[in-house]
Design a protein around this motif. Sequence first.
Motif, PDB file in Angstrom:
ATOM      1  N   LEU A 160       7.920 102.768 -67.058  1.00  0.00           N
ATOM      2  CA  LEU A 160       7.067 103.504 -67.983  1.00  0.00           C
ATOM      3  C   LEU A 160       7.840 103.863 -69.239  1.00  0.00           C
ATOM      4  CD1 LEU A 160       5.015 106.080 -65.945  1.00  0.00           C
ATOM      5  CD2 LEU A 160       4.364 103.810 -66.735  1.00  0.00           C
TER       6      LEU A 160
ATOM      7  N   LYS B  36       9.575 106.174 -71.517  1.00  0.00           N
ATOM      8  CA  LYS B  36      10.288 107.400 -71.133  1.00  0.00           C
ATOM      9  C   LYS B  36       9.572 108.659 -71.621  1.00  0.00           C
ATOM     10  CE  LYS B  36      13.923 106.091 -68.862  1.00  0.00           C
ATOM     11  NZ  LYS B  36      13.797 106.210 -67.416  1.00  0.00           N
TER      12      LYS B  36
ATOM     13  N   ARG C  55       6.692 109.416 -71.392  1.00  0.00           N
ATOM     14  CA  ARG C  55       5.655 109.877 -70.470  1.00  0.00           C
ATOM     15  C   ARG C  55       6.260 110.483 -69.209  1.00  0.00           C
ATOM     16  NH1 ARG C  55       2.391 104.456 -70.382  1.00  0.00           N
ATOM     17  NH2 ARG C  55       0.875 105.560 -69.090  1.00  0.00           N
ATOM     18  N   ILE C  56       7.564 110.433 -69.082  1.00  0.00           N
ATOM     19  CA  ILE C  56       8.236 111.120 -67.970  1.00  0.00           C
ATOM     20  C   ILE C  56       9.052 112.255 -68.564  1.00  0.00           C
ATOM     21  CG2 ILE C  56       9.885 110.933 -66.086  1.00  0.00           C
ATOM     22  CD1 ILE C  56       9.369 108.024 -65.900  1.00  0.00           C
ATOM     23  N   ARG C  57       8.796 113.446 -68.113  1.00  0.00           N
ATOM     24  CA  ARG C  57       9.650 114.527 -68.599  1.00  0.00           C
ATOM     25  C   ARG C  57      10.105 115.381 -67.429  1.00  0.00           C
ATOM     26  NH1 ARG C  57       6.310 119.005 -69.204  1.00  0.00           N
ATOM     27  NH2 ARG C  57       4.110 118.446 -69.081  1.00  0.00           N
TER      28      ARG C  57
ATOM     29  N   LEU D 174       9.939 115.978 -61.961  1.00  0.00           N
ATOM     30  CA  LEU D 174       9.438 115.195 -63.090  1.00  0.00           C
ATOM     31  C   LEU D 174       7.933 115.351 -63.226  1.00  0.00           C
ATOM     32  CD1 LEU D 174      11.394 111.912 -62.309  1.00  0.00           C
ATOM     33  CD2 LEU D 174      12.024 113.668 -63.997  1.00  0.00           C
ATOM     34  N   ASP D 175       7.495 115.330 -64.479  1.00  0.00           N
ATOM     35  CA  ASP D 175       6.073 115.183 -64.761  1.00  0.00           C
ATOM     36  C   ASP D 175       5.897 113.748 -65.238  1.00  0.00           C
ATOM     37  OD1 ASP D 175       3.415 116.961 -65.922  1.00  0.00           O
ATOM     38  OD2 ASP D 175       3.770 114.972 -66.729  1.00  0.00           O
ATOM     39  N   ILE D 176       5.108 112.992 -64.470  1.00  0.00           N
ATOM     40  CA  ILE D 176       4.917 111.581 -64.795  1.00  0.00           C
ATOM     41  C   ILE D 176       3.433 111.373 -65.081  1.00  0.00           C
ATOM     42  CG2 ILE D 176       5.212 109.208 -63.988  1.00  0.00           C
ATOM     43  CD1 ILE D 176       7.278 110.478 -61.931  1.00  0.00           C
ATOM     44  N   ASP D 177       3.135 111.268 -66.313  1.00  0.00           N
ATOM     45  CA  ASP D 177       1.724 111.141 -66.725  1.00  0.00           C
ATOM     46  C   ASP D 177       0.835 112.188 -66.055  1.00  0.00           C
ATOM     47  OD1 ASP D 177       2.139 109.129 -68.481  1.00  0.00           O
ATOM     48  OD2 ASP D 177       1.550 107.516 -67.108  1.00  0.00           O
TER      49      ASP D 177
END
Lengths: 418, 130
Positions: free
Chosen positions: A6, A8, A10-12, B27-30
């Motif tokens: 993905l 990056k 969109r990943i935090r 993690l927050d993934i979408d």
Amino acid sequence: MRPTQLDKARIRELEEIGTRSDTRDVLARATMQAKRDYDDYFVVDIDAHVSEDHFWGEVIELIDNEYLRDLGQSQLRSFAGNNALLNIVPGLSHQSVGGRITHQGRREPDVPQGEHPFVVAAQRSMDAMGLDYQIVFPSAMLLLGMHPQDEVEVALARAFNRWTVERILPMDERLKAFVYLPFNTPEACEALVAQYADAKDVIGFTVCSTRNNAIHADCYARLYAMIEESGKPLAFHSGYHWGDPSFAQLNRFATMHALSFTHYNQIHVSNWLFNAMPERFPKLKMLWVESGLAWIPFLMQRLDHEVLMRPSEAPGMKRLPSEYMAEMWYTSQPMERTNMELLEATMKVMKAETQLLYSSDWPHWDWDAPSVITTLPFLSDQAKRNILGLNAARLFNLDIKPKKPRADAVLATRPGRS
Amino acid sequence: MTKANTPPRQVSIGTYEGLRTKERVVLDIDGQSVGVYFLGDEIRAWHNTCPHSGGPVCQGKTVARTLQAVDAATGKSPGLTLDRSSRMIVCPWHGFEFDLLTGIHAVDTKTRLRPVPVAVVDGDVVLTLG
Ligand code: FES
């Protein structure tokens, strides 16, 4: 199959929640629950807490007795620190479960210059939980009823009430408070009722239940008449006391806490009923705070059972104890909900639809989000709205025009943080 | 939070060697929030939503499991102790504790975290998200 890499962006990574976390981050999930379930509800939190130890110097400064103020300020600078003049026992205060639950006692970060840290923390909690109003109680002072020096309870009550009413409440119209009554000294309570009966942001009077006073005693008759006359409710806020000889048998904070928060209000309700106080002060609105709900059907059944066999001990009663109890008000937290059938039966007998008021107890360790009410499968939408805010609006005469920001707007203030 | 009707997909979150030095990463993934844990050679991933009240369970602390020591011969207990070989995930909202490897609550085995399939593929940590 090769995984999809993905973008990056969109990943935090999300931060650990700890003692320096912003209230909005700690409660972000509650904001999402508000967005999903109750953004358009009118919500009042009847019982949230000031961690007054963080501002204890401000309260001590307002003590009107010069000797006690000097003593308090001296203790504040030395060994007692933020517990100056108080009777809490820091070594027995296990609320954080050895640092596992960090929001009680947390200090709010990033307080804008010139703003009061307590008000900023309260505003953030109201916005994050989707509350229109929040009613604030003290924390460490909940044990003051057991203080051996009555004059200290009086001095701290007067100072804390001034701090709350004069300094804190004017900073935000969504914040309201009960006036603390130093119940070990009835005349001082009467003076406080006279002083604050008409104060705009004072919505009632409170007695901390953790004490050994018989609340039906005649020395309180004038006080009850004055509160009845004011039209404002009288709230008994429960608490714990590990030093009580019965509770000293318990070797875990959990068992002591579970029993003592229900114990004190059970004693006070029993005395209130068997001494016919609802008949003697029929317009006095009684509110029982922070004992959860499970004790209510227990006490209703127990007292009904006894009074039927021993009516000569309660000749002033004209109805069963359970009938009087179903006309009193109760706050919801800590709402026992491991058995939905029992909870449903409890809410039915206590007439929760009109008598129950949502309370968070935030930021204490066993707090409840409004979702504890919205997710109950057996309540109608109207019952949920009543419990979350409309019952409180009726009891406290609150304007039900929405005061809170929408959940989306709150979440937008913390993008990428929680 | 699982989005309904979304087909599962695999997502690489970084290299195993890079991530295993941390015990935990959330993690927050979408919009889906997941806690990924590394303990010895084991990897686990759990949805970051507590079964109690929906709190951010993976954003709390990890601690050693507490045990009650009991002398098998006498039944006497010298008190509570810590088992430093196991790790518990503590929900920061109210303190529910879950075994990091099994996701099972410390006392009530019916109360569990929801797993996210996780594997190492070509040196990368890969989650399968619903
Ligand atoms: S939401 Fe996790 S312990 Fe309550």
